[in-house]
Design a protein around this motif. Structure first.
Motif, mmCIF file in Angstrom:
data_model
loop_
_atom_site.group_PDB
_atom_site.id
_atom_site.type_symbol
_atom_site.label_atom_id
_atom_site.label_comp_id
_atom_site.label_asym_id
_atom_site.label_seq_id
_atom_site.Cartn_x
_atom_site.Cartn_y
_atom_site.Cartn_z
ATOM 1 N N ASN A 10 4.828 86.908 22.012
ATOM 2 C CA ASN A 10 4.440 87.806 20.925
ATOM 3 C C ASN A 10 3.090 87.399 20.340
ATOM 4 O OD1 ASN A 10 4.726 89.967 19.196
ATOM 5 N ND2 ASN A 10 6.058 88.892 17.787
ATOM 6 N N THR A 11 2.835 86.115 20.236
ATOM 7 C CA THR A 11 1.545 85.649 19.721
ATOM 8 C C THR A 11 0.414 86.054 20.662
ATOM 9 O OG1 THR A 11 2.621 83.774 18.640
ATOM 10 C CG2 THR A 11 0.251 83.613 18.969
ATOM 11 N N ILE A 12 0.627 85.886 21.964
ATOM 12 C CA ILE A 12 -0.392 86.283 22.951
ATOM 13 C C ILE A 12 -0.603 87.793 22.908
ATOM 14 C CG2 ILE A 12 -0.910 86.394 25.424
ATOM 15 C CD1 ILE A 12 0.634 83.674 25.629
ATOM 16 N N ASP A 13 0.496 88.556 22.810
ATOM 17 C CA ASP A 13 0.416 90.010 22.711
ATOM 18 C C ASP A 13 -0.382 90.422 21.475
ATOM 19 O OD1 ASP A 13 1.170 92.725 23.450
ATOM 20 O OD2 ASP A 13 2.593 92.657 21.789
ATOM 21 N N ASN A 14 -0.108 89.784 20.349
ATOM 22 C CA ASN A 14 -0.831 90.107 19.120
ATOM 23 C C ASN A 14 -2.299 89.710 19.219
ATOM 24 O OD1 ASN A 14 1.386 91.251 17.896
ATOM 25 N ND2 ASN A 14 1.993 89.376 16.859
ATOM 26 N N PHE A 15 -2.604 88.627 19.936
ATOM 27 C CA PHE A 15 -3.998 88.221 20.152
ATOM 28 C C PHE A 15 -4.756 89.335 20.879
ATOM 29 C CE2 PHE A 15 -7.406 86.195 22.560
ATOM 30 C CZ PHE A 15 -8.028 85.437 21.589
ATOM 31 N N THR A 16 -4.150 89.895 21.937
ATOM 32 C CA THR A 16 -4.818 90.967 22.668
ATOM 33 C C THR A 16 -4.939 92.227 21.817
ATOM 34 O OG1 THR A 16 -2.773 91.718 23.712
ATOM 35 C CG2 THR A 16 -4.097 90.126 24.934
ATOM 36 N N GLU A 52 8.146 94.759 16.988
ATOM 37 C CA GLU A 52 8.424 93.653 16.069
ATOM 38 C C GLU A 52 9.890 93.633 15.635
ATOM 39 O OE1 GLU A 52 6.382 91.141 15.391
ATOM 40 O OE2 GLU A 52 4.818 92.061 16.607
ATOM 41 N N VAL A 53 10.483 94.804 15.453
ATOM 42 C CA VAL A 53 11.914 94.857 15.113
ATOM 43 C C VAL A 53 12.728 94.272 16.257
ATOM 44 C CG1 VAL A 53 13.849 96.423 14.667
ATOM 45 C CG2 VAL A 53 11.669 96.795 13.521
ATOM 46 N N GLY A 54 12.372 94.622 17.486
ATOM 47 C CA GLY A 54 13.061 94.066 18.644
ATOM 48 C C GLY A 54 12.890 92.561 18.757
ATOM 49 N N ASP A 55 11.684 92.073 18.493
ATOM 50 C CA ASP A 55 11.448 90.628 18.529
ATOM 51 C C ASP A 55 12.238 89.908 17.446
ATOM 52 O OD1 ASP A 55 9.767 90.765 20.698
ATOM 53 O OD2 ASP A 55 7.933 90.812 19.512
ATOM 54 N N PHE A 56 12.357 90.523 16.281
ATOM 55 C CA PHE A 56 13.152 89.944 15.195
ATOM 56 C C PHE A 56 14.610 89.827 15.640
ATOM 57 C CE2 PHE A 56 15.624 90.411 11.221
ATOM 58 C CZ PHE A 56 15.143 89.312 10.530
ATOM 59 N N ALA A 57 15.126 90.854 16.296
ATOM 60 C CA ALA A 57 16.508 90.823 16.787
ATOM 61 C C ALA A 57 16.691 89.736 17.847
ATOM 62 C CB ALA A 57 16.889 92.189 17.348
#
Length: 161
Positions: free
Chosen positions: A22-28, A59-64
């Protein structure tokens, strides 16, 4: 290592891997937004809208995923928020790597890089699911939703300046 007083198992490790991805995805995403604004305000706004529409359910999916991995709600929320800093780092990186020759030199590599990443993710994750679908109606619904997304972006591009 321990998480919430328990020894880590495979599900906790998957939570940490999800945070990294998720961090790498947000970086892009940060790279794409900053580079788009370097091109024009219109392209920047359209890119931002597209990424926001993608990120909310993501983000909701990542939270889950984090909750399922054993994190409590507060810790999962803090960790999800911390991954958003990857987007800020990506935006700062795009701005700091501006070429003295002009914005065109910077955008020349950032936008193709981020677009290629987004296409890769779509083809690797979404397309196989569509091809494995047994019910043709579900496949038609997916294609219609995909087309709806394209129509929304076209309409937004016509409305923004």
């Amino acid at each position: 290592m321990f998480l919430n007083g328990k020894e880590e198992g495979p599900s906790q490790v998957s939570g940490y891997l999800n945070l990294l991805a998720n961090t790498i995805d947000n970086f892009t995403h940060g790279l794409a937004v900053a580079a788009s604004f370097l091109v024009s305000k219109k392209i920047g706004l359209l890119t931002t809208m597209a990424i926001l529409l993608h990120e909310i359910p993501h983000e909701v999916g990542d939270f889950a995923i984090l909750l399922r991995a054993g994190f409590d709600r507060w810790t999962a929320a803090k960790l999800q928020f911390s991954t958003a800093l990857g987007g800020l780092l990506g935006a700062c990186f795009a701005i700091c790597t501006q070429s003295p020759k002009g914005v065109e030199e910077t955008v020349l590599w950032i936008l193709p890089f981020t677009s290629g990443g987004f296409l890769y993710i779509a083809l690797v994750n979404v397309l196989p699911d569509l091809l494995e679908e047994d019910d043709p109606w579900h496949s038609v619904q997916q294609v219609l939703l995909l087309c709806s997304g394209i129509v929304v972006m076209v309409l937004l591009s016509l409305l923004v300046e």
